[in-house]
Design an enzyme around this catalytic site. Structure first.
Site, PDB file in Angstrom:
ATOM      1  N   LYS A 157       5.575  -4.722  -4.350  1.00 27.10           N
ATOM      2  CA  LYS A 157       7.033  -4.640  -4.309  1.00 27.10           C
ATOM      3  C   LYS A 157       7.583  -4.817  -2.899  1.00 27.10           C
ATOM      4  O   LYS A 157       8.579  -5.464  -2.683  1.00 27.10           O
ATOM      5  CB  LYS A 157       7.446  -3.284  -4.879  1.00 27.10           C
ATOM      6  CG  LYS A 157       8.936  -3.031  -4.903  1.00 27.10           C
ATOM      7  CD  LYS A 157       9.567  -3.741  -6.048  1.00 27.10           C
ATOM      8  CE  LYS A 157      11.059  -3.535  -6.122  1.00 27.10           C
ATOM      9  NZ  LYS A 157      11.686  -4.683  -6.806  1.00 27.10           N
ATOM     10  N   CYS A 207       0.850  -1.179   0.000  1.00 24.46           N
ATOM     11  CA  CYS A 207       0.000   0.000   0.000  1.00 24.46           C
ATOM     12  C   CYS A 207       0.896   1.242   0.000  1.00 24.46           C
ATOM     13  O   CYS A 207       1.995   1.231   0.544  1.00 24.46           O
ATOM     14  CB  CYS A 207      -0.933   0.097   1.198  1.00 24.46           C
ATOM     15  SG  CYS A 207      -2.019  -1.317   1.378  1.00 24.46           S
ATOM     16  N   HIS A 256      15.025 -37.392  -8.772  1.00 25.28           N
ATOM     17  CA  HIS A 256      14.322 -37.696  -7.512  1.00 25.28           C
ATOM     18  C   HIS A 256      12.895 -37.151  -7.515  1.00 25.28           C
ATOM     19  O   HIS A 256      12.377 -36.798  -6.468  1.00 25.28           O
ATOM     20  CB  HIS A 256      15.118 -37.152  -6.326  1.00 25.28           C
ATOM     21  CG  HIS A 256      16.505 -37.702  -6.271  1.00 25.28           C
ATOM     22  ND1 HIS A 256      16.762 -39.012  -5.932  1.00 25.28           N
ATOM     23  CD2 HIS A 256      17.700 -37.152  -6.568  1.00 25.28           C
ATOM     24  CE1 HIS A 256      18.071 -39.235  -5.998  1.00 25.28           C
ATOM     25  NE2 HIS A 256      18.661 -38.112  -6.387  1.00 25.28           N
ATOM     26  N   TRP A 282      -3.063  -2.529  -1.441  1.00 24.47           N
ATOM     27  CA  TRP A 282      -2.848  -3.965  -1.625  1.00 24.47           C
ATOM     28  C   TRP A 282      -3.721  -4.616  -0.560  1.00 24.47           C
ATOM     29  O   TRP A 282      -3.470  -4.471   0.645  1.00 24.47           O
ATOM     30  CB  TRP A 282      -1.378  -4.333  -1.424  1.00 24.47           C
ATOM     31  CG  TRP A 282      -1.067  -5.763  -1.768  1.00 24.47           C
ATOM     32  CD1 TRP A 282      -0.744  -6.253  -3.000  1.00 24.47           C
ATOM     33  CD2 TRP A 282      -1.062  -6.882  -0.874  1.00 24.47           C
ATOM     34  NE1 TRP A 282      -0.548  -7.614  -2.929  1.00 24.47           N
ATOM     35  CE2 TRP A 282      -0.733  -8.026  -1.638  1.00 24.47           C
ATOM     36  CE3 TRP A 282      -1.320  -7.042   0.485  1.00 24.47           C
ATOM     37  CZ2 TRP A 282      -0.643  -9.301  -1.096  1.00 24.47           C
ATOM     38  CZ3 TRP A 282      -1.232  -8.317   1.045  1.00 24.47           C
ATOM     39  CH2 TRP A 282      -0.886  -9.423   0.255  1.00 24.47           C
ATOM     40  N   LYS A 324      11.212 -15.544 -11.128  1.00 23.65           N
ATOM     41  CA  LYS A 324      10.902 -14.475 -12.097  1.00 23.65           C
ATOM     42  C   LYS A 324       9.775 -14.926 -13.019  1.00 23.65           C
ATOM     43  O   LYS A 324       8.850 -14.179 -13.295  1.00 23.65           O
ATOM     44  CB  LYS A 324      12.122 -14.102 -12.961  1.00 23.65           C
ATOM     45  CG  LYS A 324      13.261 -13.381 -12.281  1.00 23.65           C
ATOM     46  CD  LYS A 324      12.987 -11.939 -11.931  1.00 23.65           C
ATOM     47  CE  LYS A 324      12.379 -11.765 -10.589  1.00 23.65           C
ATOM     48  NZ  LYS A 324      12.987 -11.843  -9.387  1.00 23.65           N
ATOM     49  N   ARG A 342       3.465  -0.440  -4.969  1.00 29.87           N
ATOM     50  CA  ARG A 342       3.266  -0.941  -3.604  1.00 29.87           C
ATOM     51  C   ARG A 342       1.912  -1.624  -3.439  1.00 29.87           C
ATOM     52  O   ARG A 342       1.614  -2.172  -2.391  1.00 29.87           O
ATOM     53  CB  ARG A 342       3.365   0.215  -2.608  1.00 29.87           C
ATOM     54  CG  ARG A 342       4.701   0.906  -2.618  1.00 29.87           C
ATOM     55  CD  ARG A 342       4.714   2.000  -1.585  1.00 29.87           C
ATOM     56  NE  ARG A 342       4.726   1.426  -0.254  1.00 29.87           N
ATOM     57  CZ  ARG A 342       5.804   1.235   0.473  1.00 29.87           C
ATOM     58  NH1 ARG A 342       6.974   1.584   0.011  1.00 29.87           N
ATOM     59  NH2 ARG A 342       5.733   0.719   1.673  1.00 29.87           N
ATOM     60  N   ASN A 353      -1.762   2.087   6.034  1.00 23.98           N
ATOM     61  CA  ASN A 353      -1.001   0.901   5.619  1.00 23.98           C
ATOM     62  C   ASN A 353      -0.756   0.076   6.871  1.00 23.98           C
ATOM     63  O   ASN A 353      -0.486   0.641   7.928  1.00 23.98           O
ATOM     64  CB  ASN A 353       0.378   1.278   5.069  1.00 23.98           C
ATOM     65  CG  ASN A 353       0.295   2.043   3.779  1.00 23.98           C
ATOM     66  OD1 ASN A 353      -0.770   2.165   3.190  1.00 23.98           O
ATOM     67  ND2 ASN A 353       1.434   2.564   3.341  1.00 23.98           N
ATOM     68  N   GLY A 354      -0.789  -1.239   6.720  1.00 24.94           N
ATOM     69  CA  GLY A 354      -0.529  -2.098   7.880  1.00 24.94           C
ATOM     70  C   GLY A 354      -1.773  -2.901   8.218  1.00 24.94           C
ATOM     71  O   GLY A 354      -2.716  -2.989   7.423  1.00 24.94           O
ATOM     72  N   GLU A 411       6.396 -15.111 -11.092  1.00 28.24           N
ATOM     73  CA  GLU A 411       5.918 -13.795 -10.669  1.00 28.24           C
ATOM     74  C   GLU A 411       5.232 -13.030 -11.784  1.00 28.24           C
ATOM     75  O   GLU A 411       4.190 -12.428 -11.580  1.00 28.24           O
ATOM     76  CB  GLU A 411       7.114 -12.922 -10.226  1.00 28.24           C
ATOM     77  CG  GLU A 411       7.579 -13.110  -8.829  1.00 28.24           C
ATOM     78  CD  GLU A 411       8.743 -12.170  -8.513  1.00 28.24           C
ATOM     79  OE1 GLU A 411       8.647 -11.468  -7.505  1.00 28.24           O
ATOM     80  OE2 GLU A 411       9.738 -12.125  -9.271  1.00 28.24           O
ATOM     81  N   GLU A 465      15.980 -18.491  -8.745  1.00 29.28           N
ATOM     82  CA  GLU A 465      15.641 -17.107  -9.096  1.00 29.28           C
ATOM     83  C   GLU A 465      14.980 -17.043 -10.482  1.00 29.28           C
ATOM     84  O   GLU A 465      14.014 -16.311 -10.686  1.00 29.28           O
ATOM     85  CB  GLU A 465      16.909 -16.241  -9.026  1.00 29.28           C
ATOM     86  CG  GLU A 465      16.747 -14.789  -9.415  1.00 29.28           C
ATOM     87  CD  GLU A 465      15.729 -14.009  -8.582  1.00 29.28           C
ATOM     88  OE1 GLU A 465      15.260 -14.521  -7.553  1.00 29.28           O
ATOM     89  OE2 GLU A 465      15.393 -12.889  -8.996  1.00 29.28           O
TER      90      GLU A 465
END
Ligand code: G6P
Length: 617
Positions: A612, A2, A513, A75, A494, A27, A101-102, A497, A490
Site C-alpha cells: 500500500k 513493511c 496510432h 515486503w 486498477k 504494507r 523497514n527501509g 493491480e 486509472e
C-alpha cells in the site's frame, strides 16, 4: 512498505503483536515474524514466510510467552521471501532482535567488515547487518546501565549506515525495554496506561490507544511499560507532540464487506462529502481551503502549478491539471514524483507545487516535496493520513478526511483527491475570471455528487455480470478523452493491480496510432464516454473497435440509450458537469476490476508484489 509493531506492558505480547500485524499486512505480506521476551533474559523468535496465517499456525504449535515484543510484516527488498529472510533478525550473540523497514544502502560493505571479524549471517537481508552492527556496539560497550548501553549502541550503529530505516530493537539483557528510531520510514509511538507501543502506522495500535506521537526523521525513542523518551539519534533533545488519532478501530475493519476494497468503494458517498464538507462558500460561489495558508494576493499571483504524485495519486493529479486549466486558466503540469525529484525542471518563483498522496509517506512523493522546498518553492500537500510525513513537512495543504484506506488498490482516495482538486480549481477560477453563476453551478454539482455515486453503486450486481462475461480476457483496453483520459489510466491501473492481466489506458483518439493493433474479439475495450463535448468523437472511435470485432463496454450518461445498439455492454452514470465527470465515471471501473479480480480468485486486498505504502525507492 513493511509493517512494524512493538509492545511493552503487562499483557501477553504475542496476541497484541499478531493483531497489529493483521492490521499492517497491507504494507507487505511476504513474511512475518515476532520476538518476545518473558522478563527473564530470554528471547523467543518465531517467523515464517508467506501470509500472516503461517505465523499464526507456527505460534499455535509453538507458543511464546512474555509482555514485551517486536514484530514485522515484510515486503521483500533484499533477499527472497523466506523464513530466514523474515524479521526479526538477531545479532551475533543471538541476544538482540531487530525489525527494520527501509534499505541499508551500504550493507554489503558493513557485512564484509563484520564477516572479517567473524560474524556469521543467516539471511541475505540488509537488516541483519544492522542487527549485528548494533549488537557489536552493545557488546563492545561498558557500564552497568544496560538500557543506556543499548540506546548508545543503536546510536552508534545508525551513525555507520546510509539509507533509510524505521527500526525496533530489543535485547535479552534488558527485559521490558524497546528502542526505536526512524529516518525515511514512518514510526509512531502509542501511549497507553501501563503499556506503550511502537508501530509504523497508527492503524496497528488504534484499538489500544488513541494517543500517538508521530516521530520525525532522525528521532530515537526508548520505551518501557510506564515511560518513554524521545530524542534525536545524536542524543540531542527532540520536540514532539502527543496527537489524537482521528479514526476509530472500526473504521480500520472490513465490517460487513468481504474485502476492504469493496468497503472503500462503497464509502465514497461519505468520503467525497467529507472532502468538501465545510469548504463550500455559497455567498462567494467559491471554495475555502484554509489549510493552504495563502493570502488572496498570493493565490492571485500564482502563474503556474505543478502537481506531483505516484500511481493513483498521479492520475488524480492529471484530472486536476485539466480542471485547473479549464476553470482557472493557470498553466498546470503533472510530474510523476519519481521523475520530478531527479529532473531539473525549470520552476519560476510564482510556481506553486502540490504533492498528492493518500499515505503521505510515499518515498518518491516525499523526496519530490523536499526537492521543491530545497529550490525555495512553497510545496503544499493533498494528503489523507493525518500526522504523516508529508502532512507535517509540507508548507500547508488540505486533508482528504477519507478515513483509513487499507485495500492496496486506491479507490476512495482517488475520488477525494479529485474532489479537493476541484475545490482548488474553483477557488483559483473565482479569483480570476470564473463567473458567480458558474461558481454556484459547480457548488450545486459538487453537493450532488454523493447521491449520484450512490446511484452508481446500486449497479454493482449488473457490473459484476459484465465482469463475468469477460473473465477469460487476456487483456483489456481503457479509452477516454479529456477529463476522462486520466480516468482511463486509472481504470487500467486498477485492473492490472488486482487481476494481473495486461490492461492499458489511452487517450481514445490515440487508438489509431498503435493501440488498435491490440483490438481483437478476445480483448474488451472499456470506453468512458459520457455525453460531453467529445462524445461524438468517442462514438467514431468505438465504431472503429467494433469494426474489428473488439467487444466494447461503454460507460455513458443516463438516458443516452443510443450506445446499446453498438456496444456489447453499457453502464450508465448520472449526468454531471464535464469537469467533475471522473468522480462518477471511475466508480464503475473500480467495481469492474473488483468483481473481475474476485471472479478470477485473486487476493483483492493484497495483490501480489504490491504494498500500500511504497516507502523504499
Ligand atoms: C502504491 C499503491 C497505489 C498508490 C501509490 C501512491 O503504488 O499501490 O495504490 O496510488 O502507491 O500512494 P500514495 O499513498 O502516495 O497516494
Amino acid at each position: 512498505m513493511c509493517g512494524i509493531i512493538g509492545y511493552v506492558g503487562k499483557s501477553s505480547a504475542a496476541p497484541i503483536l499478531v493483531d497489529g500485524l493483521r492490521r499492517l499486512e497491507y504494507r507487505g505480506y511476504d513474511s512475518s515474524g515476532l520476538a518476545v521476551m518473558n522478563g527473564s533474559s530470554s528471547l523467543a523468535t518465531r517467523k515464517k514466510s508467506g501470509r500472516l496465517v503461517n505465523l499464526k499456525t507456527l505460534l499455535t504449535e509453538s507458543p511464546v510467552a512474555g509482555n514485551c515484543g517486536i514484530s514485522h510484516t515484510r515486503w521483500a527488498t533484499h533477499g527472497e521471501p523466506s523464513d530466514a529472510n523474515a524479521h526479526p533478525h538477531l545479532d551475533q550473540s543471538a541476544k538482540l532482535a531487530l525489525v527494520h523497514n527501509g534499505v541499508i544502502e551500504n550493507y554489503q560493505t558493513l557485512k564484509n567488515l563484520l564477516e572479517k571479524e567473524g560474524h556469521e549471517f543467516v539471511s541475505q537481508t540488509d537488516s541483519e547487518v544492522l542487527a549485528h552492527l548494533i549488537g557489536r556496539a552493545y557488546d563492545n560497550s561498558e557500564g552497568t546501565d544496560l538500557k543506556m548501553r543499548l540506546v548508545s549502541a543503536v546510536r552508534d550503529a545508525l551513525k555507520q549506515v546510509s539509507g533509510t530505516y524505521g527500526i525496533a530493537v530489543m535485547h535479552a539483557d534488558v527485559p521490558g525495554f524497546i528502542v526505536g528510531a526512524r529516518l525515511g520510514s514512518p514510526l509512531v509511538v502509542g501511549l497507553g496506561k501501563g503499556e506503550n507501543f511502537l508501530a509504523s502506522d497508527v492503524s496497528a495500535i488504534v484499538s489500544h490507544t488513541t494517543n500517538a506521537i508521530y516521530l520525525q526523521d532522525r528521532d530515537l525513542v526508548y520505551l518501557t511499560a510506564d515511560e518513554f523518551t524521545v530524542e534525536n539519534v545524536d542524543g540531542a533533545e527532540s520536540a514532539y507532540e502527543v496527537s489524537q488519532v482521528d479514526f476509530t478501530p472500526e473504521q480500520a475493519e472490513k465490517g460487513k464487506y468481504p474485502h476492504f476494497m469493496l468497503k472503500e468503494i462503497f464509502e465514497q458517498p461519505t468520503s467525497i462529502q467529507n472532502a468538501f464538507r465545510g469548504r463550500l462558500v455559497d455567498d462567494q460561489a467559491s471554495a475555502l481551503l484554509g489549510g493552504l495558508g495563502l493570502t488572496p494576493r498570493q493565490l492571485r499571483d500564482v502563474e503556474r502549478i505543478v502537481l506531483c504524485g505516484c500511481g493513483t495519486a498521479s492520475h488524480a493529479a492529471m484530472v486536476g491539471e485539466y480542471m485547473i486549466e479549464h476553470l482557472a486558466r493557470i498553466p498546470t503540469e503533472v510530474e510523476i514524483a519519481s521523475e520530478f525529484r531527479y529532473r531539473n525542471s525549470p520552476l519560476d518563483k510564482n510556481t506553486l507545487v502540490f504533492v498528492i498522496s493518500q499515505s503521505g509517506e510515499t518515498i518518491d512523493t516525499l523526496a519530490a516535496m523536499r526537492e521543491g522546498q530545497r529550490k525555495g518553492h512553497r510545496v503544499l500537500g493533498i494528503v489523507n493520513s493525518v500526522g504523516s510525513t508529508i502532512a507535517r513537512e509540507s508548507d500547508g495543504g488540505s486533508y482528504l478526511h477519507s478515513g483509513p484506506e487499507i485495500g492496496v488498490a486506491a479507490t476512495k482516495s482517488f475520488t477525494s483527491q479529485v474532489t479537493v482538486l476541484a475545490l482548488l480549481a474553483l477557488l483559483l477560477g473565482r479569483m480570476r475570471h470564473l463567473s458567480v453563476d458558474y461558481g454556484q453551478r459547480l457548488l450545486r454539482e459538487i453537493r450532488e455528487l454523493p447521491a449520484k455515486v450512490e446511484k452508481i453503486l446500486e449497479q454493482t450486481d449488473a457490473i459484476r455480470e459484465i465482469a463475468l462475461k469477460y473473465i477469460d480476457a487476456p487483456g483489456m483496453l481503457f479509452l477516454g478523452r479529456q477529463f476522462n483520459y486520466p480516468t482511463a489510466l486509472e481504470g487500467a491501473l486498477k485492473m492490472k493491480e488486482i487481476s494481473y492481466i495486461f490492461a492499458s489506458g489511452h487517450a481514445a483518439a490515440e487508438l489509431k496510432h498503435g493501440v488498435i493493433a491490440l483490438v481483437s474479439p478476445e480483448v474488451p475495450s472499456v470506453f468512458i464516454m459520457p455525453r460531453d463535448s467529445v462524445y461524438e468523437k468517442n462514438v467514431s472511435t468505438l465504431e472503429e473497435v467494433k469494426a474489428r470485432k473488439g467487444p466494447v463496454i461503454a460507460i455513458t450518461t443516463e438516458g443516452n440509450t443510443d450506445l446499446e445498439r453498438i456496444a456489447d455492454d453499457v453502464i450508465y452514470i448520472p449526468e454531471v458537469t464535464e469537469c467533475l465527470n471522473p468522480i462518477l465515471s471511475v466508480i464503475p471501473l473500480q467495481l469492474l476490476s473488483y468483481h473481475f479480480s474476485v471472479a478470477r480468485g485473486c487476493d483483492v486486498d493484497k495483490p501480489r508484489n504490491l504494498a500500500k505504502s511504497v516507502t523504499v525507492e
